[in-house]
Enzyme design. Structure first.
Site, PDB file in Angstrom:
ATOM      1  CB  SER A   4      -0.895   0.015   1.242  1.00  0.00           C
ATOM      2  OG  SER A   4      -1.560   1.248   1.391  1.00  0.00           O
ATOM      3  CE1 TYR A  35      -4.245  -1.813   5.151  1.00  0.00           C
ATOM      4  CE2 TYR A  35      -3.128   0.136   4.310  1.00  0.00           C
ATOM      5  CZ  TYR A  35      -3.909  -0.978   4.103  1.00  0.00           C
ATOM      6  OH  TYR A  35      -4.369  -1.266   2.835  1.00  0.00           O
ATOM      7  CE  LYS A  82      -1.880  -3.763   3.063  1.00  0.00           C
ATOM      8  NZ  LYS A  82      -2.259  -5.048   2.421  1.00  0.00           N
TER       9      LYS A  82
END
Length: 307
Positions: free
Chosen positions: A152, A165, A169
């Site tokens: 991401s 997150y 990622k």
């Protein structure tokens, strides 16, 4: 030449909706037999139901393709191994793994509960590790495999409120870069896709026009290019709204300051020169960084030249 996946078997995690569904439908359309995996949980990972996966399987079958549903939780390695066994029992091989399952629990680091942080890491990073580990020996034995990680921009470039997150990622990029090297001699190609897509994970943060432009189906062609027979390896492909870009982790030429008492002060004063991107490189492997740094030490350079 048209990408043809006839005879190939693919597993797509988190394929009950959004990006995973679009990936699964495209793989099936191009001839692959697809395991549609989805725990069927909410956006934050809570709950679970096989209904979502079964609906996508029915879509594939209605279009003339072959698919089976699976509700394994990617954080549970035993469940993942059972999913792999299911695919092997049905079709005898696994050629493609698309690691797509994920959850969101956005909160600033100051307000983030460590259990939530750990859960996001477990799903995105360890979930991908579990699935990849479960198919790795099969792909080695076949002498063929394609593995896709879903990274991401939040990992590559950061995003407010997504520390856990982003950490997961970016961890997937490191995993991908290493596995792309370890898998090369077995024709296992490993890549990462950084999607920009309108899914239930982004539905409340974008305008209607943006949501339309960022249809997940406009990302999936990038997925297909990264898992086909002619796929590259070690690539970070960004994709969204029908646009595709390559992300690189680069190394600037930098500045040699030696190890004197004022080395830190020289680094601070020279940050602009160190950050100068003219002459930067994309190291093919991690050891290229120390090789580059050692090449700038005068004595070592002279020894190499005279050796």
């Amino acid at each position: 030449m048209r990408i043809d996946l006839s005879g190939r078997v693919a597993i797509v995690t988190g394929a009950g909706g959004g990006l995973g569904r679009a990936h699964a439908l495209l793989l099936a359309k191009r001839g692959a037999k697809v395991v549609v995996n989805d725990l069927g949980g909410a956006r934050d990972g809570s709950g679970g139901s096989a209904t979502m996966a079964e609906r996508v399987v029915e879509e594939i079958r209605q279009a003339g393709g072959e698919a089976i549903a699976n509700g394994a939780n990617v954080t549970e390695f035993d469940e993942v191994r059972a999913m792999v066994d299911q695919a092997m029992s049905a079709w005898g091989r696994i050629d493609i793994l698309v690691n797509n399952a994920g959850i969101l629990r956005d909160r600033t680091f100051a307000k983030q509960d460590l259990s939530d942080f750990r859960t996001v890491i477990d799903v995105h990073l360890m979930g991908t590790v579990h699935c990849t580990k479960a198919v790795w020996d099969i792909m080695i034995a076949q002498g063929f495999g394609r593995v896709l990680m879903t990274t991401s921009s939040s990992g590559l470039y950061g995003n407010f409120g997504q520390s856990q997150y982003g950490a997961a990622k970016m961890g997937l990029v490191g995993l991908m870069k290493t596995l792309s090297q370890e898998g090369r001699k077995y024709d296992i190609r490993v890549n990462a896709l950084a999607p920009s897509a309108a899914t239930r994970m982004t539905a409340d943060i974008m305008s209607e026009a943006e949501l339309v432009a960022l249809d997940p189906g406009r990302v999936s062609p990038g997925m297909l290019a990264l898992v086909c027979d002619d796929a590259p390896t070690g690539t970070i492909l960004c994709a969204g709204a029908g646009s595709f870009e390559i992300a690189h982790i680069t190394l600037t030429k930098g500045l040699y300051v030696g190890a004197g008492e004022d080395a830190a002060e020289q680094v601070l004063a020279g940050l602009d020169r160190i950050a100068d991107r003219s002459g930067e490189m994309v190291p093919p492997t991690g050891p290229e960084q120390p090789r580059h740094e050692l090449s700038r030490v005068p004595g070592l350079m002279l020894a190499a030249a005279n050796g």
